[in-house]
Motif scaffolding. Sequence first.
Motif, PDB file in Angstrom:
ATOM      1  N   LEU A 135     -14.401 -93.055  48.996  1.00 21.24           N
ATOM      2  CA  LEU A 135     -15.561 -92.185  49.163  1.00 21.24           C
ATOM      3  C   LEU A 135     -15.870 -91.559  47.811  1.00 21.24           C
ATOM      4  CD1 LEU A 135     -13.417 -91.710  51.744  1.00 21.24           C
ATOM      5  CD2 LEU A 135     -15.386 -90.430  52.600  1.00 21.24           C
ATOM      6  N   ARG A 136     -17.087 -91.662  47.402  1.00 24.03           N
ATOM      7  CA  ARG A 136     -17.512 -91.035  46.140  1.00 24.03           C
ATOM      8  C   ARG A 136     -18.626 -90.051  46.421  1.00 24.03           C
ATOM      9  NH1 ARG A 136     -18.241 -94.518  40.909  1.00 24.03           N
ATOM     10  NH2 ARG A 136     -16.005 -94.048  40.882  1.00 24.03           N
ATOM     11  N   ARG A 137     -18.375 -88.782  46.060  1.00 24.08           N
ATOM     12  CA  ARG A 137     -19.377 -87.726  46.220  1.00 24.08           C
ATOM     13  C   ARG A 137     -19.975 -87.437  44.843  1.00 24.08           C
ATOM     14  NH1 ARG A 137     -16.521 -83.027  49.817  1.00 24.08           N
ATOM     15  NH2 ARG A 137     -18.694 -82.647  50.402  1.00 24.08           N
ATOM     16  N   SER A 138     -21.275 -87.600  44.714  1.00 27.08           N
ATOM     17  CA  SER A 138     -21.991 -87.311  43.466  1.00 27.08           C
ATOM     18  C   SER A 138     -23.032 -86.252  43.770  1.00 27.08           C
ATOM     19  CB  SER A 138     -22.661 -88.570  42.922  1.00 27.08           C
ATOM     20  OG  SER A 138     -21.716 -89.599  42.737  1.00 27.08           O
ATOM     21  N   ARG A 139     -22.981 -85.130  43.029  1.00 27.74           N
ATOM     22  CA  ARG A 139     -23.924 -84.041  43.352  1.00 27.74           C
ATOM     23  C   ARG A 139     -24.325 -83.291  42.095  1.00 27.74           C
ATOM     24  NH1 ARG A 139     -19.486 -80.796  46.247  1.00 27.74           N
ATOM     25  NH2 ARG A 139     -20.483 -81.562  48.131  1.00 27.74           N
ATOM     26  N   PHE A 140     -25.519 -82.704  42.181  1.00 33.91           N
ATOM     27  CA  PHE A 140     -26.041 -81.886  41.089  1.00 33.91           C
ATOM     28  C   PHE A 140     -26.980 -80.845  41.683  1.00 33.91           C
ATOM     29  CE2 PHE A 140     -28.840 -85.498  41.657  1.00 33.91           C
ATOM     30  CZ  PHE A 140     -30.117 -84.949  41.610  1.00 33.91           C
ATOM     31  N   LEU A 141     -27.335 -79.863  40.879  1.00 36.48           N
ATOM     32  CA  LEU A 141     -28.284 -78.814  41.273  1.00 36.48           C
ATOM     33  C   LEU A 141     -29.596 -79.017  40.552  1.00 36.48           C
ATOM     34  CD1 LEU A 141     -26.303 -75.425  41.226  1.00 36.48           C
ATOM     35  CD2 LEU A 141     -26.995 -76.752  43.199  1.00 36.48           C
ATOM     36  N   TRP A 142     -30.681 -78.803  41.272  1.00 36.30           N
ATOM     37  CA  TRP A 142     -31.996 -78.862  40.631  1.00 36.30           C
ATOM     38  C   TRP A 142     -32.983 -78.060  41.469  1.00 36.30           C
ATOM     39  CZ3 TRP A 142     -33.553 -79.798  35.975  1.00 36.30           C
ATOM     40  CH2 TRP A 142     -34.904 -80.000  35.719  1.00 36.30           C
ATOM     41  N   ASN A 143     -33.648 -77.118  40.851  1.00 42.21           N
ATOM     42  CA  ASN A 143     -34.710 -76.329  41.483  1.00 42.21           C
ATOM     43  C   ASN A 143     -34.296 -75.743  42.831  1.00 42.21           C
ATOM     44  OD1 ASN A 143     -36.394 -76.760  39.338  1.00 42.21           O
ATOM     45  ND2 ASN A 143     -37.595 -78.371  40.305  1.00 42.21           N
ATOM     46  N   GLY A 144     -33.174 -75.041  42.827  1.00 46.75           N
ATOM     47  CA  GLY A 144     -32.758 -74.303  44.013  1.00 46.75           C
ATOM     48  C   GLY A 144     -32.148 -75.136  45.114  1.00 46.75           C
TER      49      GLY A 144
ATOM     50  N   ARG B  97     -33.036 -89.351  50.113  1.00 44.83           N
ATOM     51  CA  ARG B  97     -32.561 -90.292  49.101  1.00 44.83           C
ATOM     52  C   ARG B  97     -33.563 -90.415  47.964  1.00 44.83           C
ATOM     53  NH1 ARG B  97     -30.553 -95.056  51.295  1.00 44.83           N
ATOM     54  NH2 ARG B  97     -30.201 -93.902  53.217  1.00 44.83           N
ATOM     55  N   LYS B  98     -34.844 -90.378  48.267  1.00 43.48           N
ATOM     56  CA  LYS B  98     -35.851 -90.422  47.203  1.00 43.48           C
ATOM     57  C   LYS B  98     -35.899 -89.103  46.439  1.00 43.48           C
ATOM     58  CE  LYS B  98     -38.890 -93.976  49.104  1.00 43.48           C
ATOM     59  NZ  LYS B  98     -40.284 -94.306  49.520  1.00 43.48           N
ATOM     60  N   ALA B  99     -35.719 -87.993  47.149  1.00 43.27           N
ATOM     61  CA  ALA B  99     -35.668 -86.699  46.477  1.00 43.27           C
ATOM     62  C   ALA B  99     -34.492 -86.633  45.506  1.00 43.27           C
ATOM     63  CB  ALA B  99     -35.572 -85.587  47.515  1.00 43.27           C
ATOM     64  N   PHE B 100     -33.374 -87.256  45.883  1.00 42.20           N
ATOM     65  CA  PHE B 100     -32.200 -87.313  45.008  1.00 42.20           C
ATOM     66  C   PHE B 100     -32.561 -88.003  43.692  1.00 42.20           C
ATOM     67  CE2 PHE B 100     -28.459 -89.365  43.301  1.00 42.20           C
ATOM     68  CZ  PHE B 100     -27.431 -88.442  43.483  1.00 42.20           C
ATOM     69  N   GLY B 101     -33.163 -89.179  43.785  1.00 42.39           N
ATOM     70  CA  GLY B 101     -33.509 -89.928  42.583  1.00 42.39           C
ATOM     71  C   GLY B 101     -34.542 -89.222  41.731  1.00 42.39           C
ATOM     72  N   LEU B 102     -35.544 -88.614  42.369  1.00 41.53           N
ATOM     73  CA  LEU B 102     -36.582 -87.904  41.628  1.00 41.53           C
ATOM     74  C   LEU B 102     -36.011 -86.708  40.880  1.00 41.53           C
ATOM     75  CD1 LEU B 102     -39.580 -87.517  40.959  1.00 41.53           C
ATOM     76  CD2 LEU B 102     -39.807 -86.189  43.077  1.00 41.53           C
ATOM     77  N   ALA B 103     -35.190 -85.905  41.567  1.00 42.29           N
ATOM     78  CA  ALA B 103     -34.588 -84.738  40.924  1.00 42.29           C
ATOM     79  C   ALA B 103     -33.647 -85.156  39.804  1.00 42.29           C
ATOM     80  CB  ALA B 103     -33.846 -83.905  41.966  1.00 42.29           C
ATOM     81  N   LEU B 104     -32.920 -86.255  39.983  1.00 36.87           N
ATOM     82  CA  LEU B 104     -32.012 -86.744  38.953  1.00 36.87           C
ATOM     83  C   LEU B 104     -32.783 -87.115  37.686  1.00 36.87           C
ATOM     84  CD1 LEU B 104     -29.057 -87.524  38.322  1.00 36.87           C
ATOM     85  CD2 LEU B 104     -29.586 -89.808  39.185  1.00 36.87           C
TER      86      LEU B 104
ATOM     87  N   TRP C 178     -34.664 -85.853  32.055  1.00 34.39           N
ATOM     88  CA  TRP C 178     -35.754 -85.647  31.104  1.00 34.39           C
ATOM     89  C   TRP C 178     -35.668 -84.245  30.475  1.00 34.39           C
ATOM     90  CZ3 TRP C 178     -39.821 -87.706  35.112  1.00 34.39           C
ATOM     91  CH2 TRP C 178     -39.750 -89.098  35.160  1.00 34.39           C
ATOM     92  N   ALA C 179     -35.391 -83.255  31.311  1.00 33.63           N
ATOM     93  CA  ALA C 179     -35.282 -81.892  30.795  1.00 33.63           C
ATOM     94  C   ALA C 179     -34.132 -81.775  29.792  1.00 33.63           C
ATOM     95  CB  ALA C 179     -35.076 -80.903  31.947  1.00 33.63           C
ATOM     96  N   GLN C 180     -33.013 -82.448  30.074  1.00 34.77           N
ATOM     97  CA  GLN C 180     -31.870 -82.408  29.166  1.00 34.77           C
ATOM     98  C   GLN C 180     -32.216 -83.066  27.834  1.00 34.77           C
ATOM     99  OE1 GLN C 180     -28.829 -80.889  29.892  1.00 34.77           O
ATOM    100  NE2 GLN C 180     -28.479 -81.191  27.705  1.00 34.77           N
ATOM    101  N   ARG C 181     -32.925 -84.181  27.878  1.00 36.95           N
ATOM    102  CA  ARG C 181     -33.297 -84.854  26.631  1.00 36.95           C
ATOM    103  C   ARG C 181     -34.235 -83.992  25.793  1.00 36.95           C
ATOM    104  NH1 ARG C 181     -34.338 -90.382  29.881  1.00 36.95           N
ATOM    105  NH2 ARG C 181     -32.164 -91.097  30.018  1.00 36.95           N
TER     106      ARG C 181
END
Length: 726
Positions: A113-122, A237-244, A249-252
């Motif tokens: 099991l692989r859990r991948s998570r991040f925070l974006w816009n609340g 799942r699409k929201a995940f990819g969009l936020a990622l 882009w913001a980091q770059r």
Amino acid sequence: MDIAPSGAPPLDNDGFPVAATASLQEGRSTTLKHDDTFALFGHAGDLGGSPEGLYHRDTRYLSHFSLWLNGARPMLLSAALQDDNAALTCDLTNPDLPAGAGLNAVPHDLLHLRRSRFLWNGAIHERLALRNFDDRPHRLRLELRFAADFADLFEARGARRERRGTLHPPLLEQDRVTLSYTGLDRERRRTTLRFDPAPALLEAGRAVYEITLPPGGRQALFIEVGCDREPAPCPARKAFGLALRQGRWAQRRHDARLASLDSSNDIFNETMRRAAADLAMLVTQTPEGPYPYAGIPWYSTAFGRDALISAWHTLWYDPSLARGVLRFLAAHQATEADPATDAEPGKILHETRQGEMARLGEVPFRRYYGSVDSTPLFVMLAGAYLDRTGDLETLRGLRPNIEAALGWIDRHGDMDGDGFVEYRRKRPDGLLNQGWKDSHDAIFHADGRMAEGPIALVELQAYVYGAWRAAARIFRRMGDPLPAEGLDRRANALRLAFDERFWDEALGTYVLALDGRKQPCRVRSSNAGHALFAGIALPERAERLVHTLLEPDFFSGWGIRTIAAGQSRYNPMSYHNGSVWPHDNALIAEGLARYGFRRQAGKIFSALFDASTYVELRRLPELFCGFPRRRGQGPTLYPVACAPQAWAASTPFAMLGACLGLGFEPGTRCIHFDQPVLPRFLDAVTLRDLQLGDGRLDITFRRAGDEVAMHVLRRSGGLQALLRSG
């Protein structure tokens, strides 16, 4: 934050508790943050024990979130935070799972099991990927359990409330559940959990999936946990990819405007990358510009003093941070007297909070001005920002705020007219001590008695001196020499009066403070080193003071202690009375460099770097204990130190700038390096994209015997690099 004596409850701000029943070091928590939202996860990615949780605007929106497989907790293989702090990945496997309830037995280590998570816009965005490495199929019941207590941050820290608001019944839909709470402040707070695909069973506190994985089979689930926000119209799942993608882009964009560095020491390179990533994560975008929140978990909000010092430390690296800090604090500068918040016209903010308890006045920190040093530090940073950038346009916009800050020093800072600035809290439950050492027992006499106010701190006088010098430079650059001359005269007079009242020949240092009766607190403290940082120390005092600060009772081997060993209230495990704070050491090191003791500054830099090599993620914590260094052992960690902490993350940048003697002359488009030294752990260091105006500079420094040689690799925009030797 402070830990009270044995038998007493832990105290912060003299009456607001911080839970000290468990060490943050024991839990090995992992932090993610984006703007006003942060999360503190257990090492396997779950939320459960305090202080873990998803926090948004000083409220815990998710207090429990755990993963179960066939009724058992998966086993952790490893957990890794990305180098840029953007995402957390946890790899898990199954324990031995017995048969039962229609489920077949599964021997251990066959399911990944692989859990991948991040925070974006609340919101938390998570992808949970499962894979079957067995040669036969398995039917699985995967369960996600969750809860939201909507605890105020101060409750999570240990405060007890007699009354709370109302938890509402969960609102259940096919693929989501909304948990909500209306506080006593009449504010409704909502946590929405969304699942993709929809689970087989969704209840108030759990989502259950029935999954059959064929041999080698895979399946991915997506979970979104939002704070006071409507989910995106697309599936999770699409929201995940969009936020990622948006996050990348913001980091770059962020990285493209910053200097970078590389060195001969790979571990130091890791330390600097982590420090840069921690600063980037702690920065919150405000209408006035980027602003570094102080630290996680307890101080993920705007603090005046912390941000001013963090911006000072990184001025050579990222001057836009100083601009954002100055503009934000100017926008929140006090304009009238309010004893309930320690506000007075011209005073600079100490702290702001957005949670229910602050909004109700149960804690005084909704907009609180109980720091005496933020105001002169604001003026000092304004002058340093102008020196670094030549940005007169921004300074002209800030001039009314600078003048108001100077007015506060004159009209409100010096309470008794003796020429020194003092403090005394205005409300009974405000901060008793209002310098950077704000524990209730931080300011005391040689016999251990607490100092009674109004108190004139040694470093505060130094900052006032620095503020007057900075304002004089600003006014001259604006073509207004008359007020500049007056400020310089006052600074000269303060310097002499300060030396007469604060220098103690027997101690070999400046005293900690003058109490309300003008009696000196004859305590050997690190605060005295700030007199070197701000330049108020007479040149003839510098060598003796440097020697004192580097004696074994002060210098632990990991850095300079806040209080020297042997003083009456010395305790290496205390918050302010014997611990080692990286930011404090950085300011002292900058002071050493100012007075020509750059090699001694390198000694402090080496000690702090050595400490970072023993700390998880090479991350300097808020503080560590002041026990003496022992061969083959790392520093003793402080149990509830925040990490990451902004002014700890910014410390390596300050130390490097001090050792290199790095300075800027915008008028002549020159970057200069005064008598640079390299600490013992560095043979070479390269700075790239060092900016001044529209010019950029790449430059390398190499040790050459006892000297440092400089080589310019690339320059543009007419920049010049100047090496000044002794």
